[in-house]
Design a protein around this motif. Structure first.
Motif: not given
Ligand SMILES: Cc1cc2nc3c(=O)[nH]c(=O)nc-3n(C[C@H](O)[C@H](O)[C@H](O)COP(=O)(O)OP(=O)(O)OC[C@H]3O[C@@H](n4cnc5c(N)ncnc54)[C@H](O)[C@@H]3O)c2cc1C
Length: 390
Positions: A33-34, A40, A56-57, A218-219, A246, A293, A331-332, A368-369, A371
């Motif tokens: 969608q982005r 993130n 965020g970092p 693309c949502n 996801t 922070r 985010y969290y 989830y982090n 890793d």
């Molecule tokens: C502020 C912050 C700091 C962090 N720092 C660390 C760190 O330092 N070290 C670490 O190990 N982890 C960190 N994390 C955790 C890390 O961001 C997650 O582990 C990671 O994002 C998980 O990946 P994911 O694919 O599950 O989710 P996401 O990264 O959230 O990906 C989900 C994707 O799905 C897309 N999506 C959702 N709904 C739709 C829809 N309807 N249509 C189309 N697309 C859609 C979203 O746009 C997004 O791109 C941090 C998290 C945050 C919030």
């Protein structure tokens, strides 16, 4: 044209897409969608050339070397042991709170005795949780734990989660560990890295496969239909072998049991002269009003930057509301008993659809982090293989 639809391009969606294409010969349609891939982890250079993590970092840290080797297929990783500070009572102290912090915060007459006790009680331990201090039988250790709890944890939690520590799952507080010794690394994981050219490049490389088509902006909700009578998820009217989702599980199921709560962040950007930056890459401010922070991104850049400026990004935690102007990204997850039960209802509901596969921190409502999400996605992929024609 496609065998499988993947929704989301964070680690969970991108890894699954790549593995399906590469290991199973599937043609994959990935909907995001982005306007960019990487979820993130997305980063981009600003007009000064400073690479900024827009959500965020993000620092890679793991004890599993195979995760590093896997990521190195898609990016050059550079060693980076993050060193952080916390601003407490007008001075910068080491974060994680270690023996140097103890010396900075405890009165001189108590320092020596407390250090000796900590060494004895936690012999052989590298890090301990705040609970192990505040619940300890020894009064001095407990008093030190109480002081840290009041000065740092309680206030930080109040801002980060908008509630008191007792209202939040204990596992959240257990993530911020105390160091038994003088280790200055923020995390004590063995392998700590950053992608030299940024996370976005890593994701672009991961998704660069002839059998993966990425559709940005693309949502998926505009394309997916959940048909309860047949127990099938359709995408634009077509039944695919699997739809890997996801995104947020409650949104997928029309929030029929109510919204799953998240915290979000408002990021405030400030440009300063480079010599007026922070004392380290990330500083936490448990006692400050409103924000938690600050990050100075040029300190975690591994590409030459030709500017005398630096960018400081301050994080203000806010309630997540997908319809709001500020705080519209989840985010969290707010982990507590009630929300876990609510999540279980959604899981139960999702099980009605035979070609729906949930994966990642939003679909699983987990903290989830990177890793952890990579490891879990590898495990999920093995399960997925039992559900598709190979
Ligand atoms: C502020 C912050 C700091 C962090 N720092 C660390 C760190 O330092 N070290 C670490 O190990 N982890 C960190 N994390 C955790 C890390 O961001 C997650 O582990 C990671 O994002 C998980 O990946 P994911 O694919 O599950 O989710 P996401 O990264 O959230 O990906 C989900 C994707 O799905 C897309 N999506 C959702 N709904 C739709 C829809 N309807 N249509 C189309 N697309 C859609 C979203 O746009 C997004 O791109 C941090 C998290 C945050 C919030």
């Amino acid at each position: 044209m496609y065998d499988i639809v993947v929704v989301g391009s964070g680690f969970s969606g991108s890894i699954i897409a790549r593995k399906l294409a590469e290991e199973c010969g599937k043609k994959v349609l990935l909907l995001e969608q982005r306007s960019h891939v990487g979820g993130n982890m997305y980063d981009e250079r600003d007009e000064r050339g400073i690479l900024i993590h827009k959500h965020g970092p993000h620092l890679i840290s793991t004890n599993r070397y195979w995760i590093i080797e896997y990521l190195e297929r898609y990016a050059e990783l550079v060693p980076h042991n993050a060193k952080l500070l916390s601003f407490i009572d007008g001075k910068y102290v080491r974060l994680p709170f270690n023996f140097t912090t103890l010396q900075q915060l405890v009165s001189p007459e108590k320092v020596e005795g407390l250090l000796a006790k900590m060494r004895e009680v936690f012999a052989g331990r590298d890090r301990v949780s705040i609970f192990e201090l505040v619940e300890h039988a020894d009064t001095d250790i407990r008093d030190y734990g109480d002081m840290l709890f009041k000065k740092a944890y309680k206030t930080y939690i109040a801002k980060q989660w908008g509630c008191s520590p007792s209202e939040i799952d204990r596992s959240v507080l257990e993530r911020a560990l105390m160091c038994i010794g003088y280790d200055e690394r923020y995390l004590n994981k063995d392998f700590q890295r950053l992608p030299k050219y940024g996370f976005t490049k890593l994701f672009e490389n991961m998704l660069d496969h002839p059998d993966i088509t990425v559709k940005l902006n693309c949502n998926a909700f505009r394309h997916l239909t959940l048909d309860e009578s047949s127990g099938t998820v359709f995408c634009d009217g077509v039944k695919y072998q699997q739809v890997i989702f996801t995104g947020a599980i409650d949104e997928l199921l029309s929030e029929k049991f109510g919204r799953l709560p998240y915290r979000s962040i408002y990021f405030h950007y400030e440009v300063r002269r480079a010599n007026d930056g922070l004392p380290c890459e990330i500083v936490s401010y448990p006692q400050a009003e409103g924000y938690t922070r600050r990050t100075e991104y040029r300190r975690i850049n591994y590409i030459p930057i030709e500017t005398d400026d630096t960018v400081i990004v301050t994080e203000y935690p806010v309630i997540y509301d997908k319809d709001a102007e500020i705080g519209n990204l989840p985010y969290y997850p707010v982990l507590n008993v009630a929300n876990t039960l609510l999540y279980q209802k959604y899981v139960h509901e999702a099980q009605k659809y035979s070609n729906l596969f949930l994966c990642g921190r939003l679909a699983e409502y987990k903290y989830y982090n990177m890793d952890a999400v990579i490891e879990s996605t590898f495990e999920k992929f093995n399960l997925l293989k039992t559900k598709i024609d190979l």
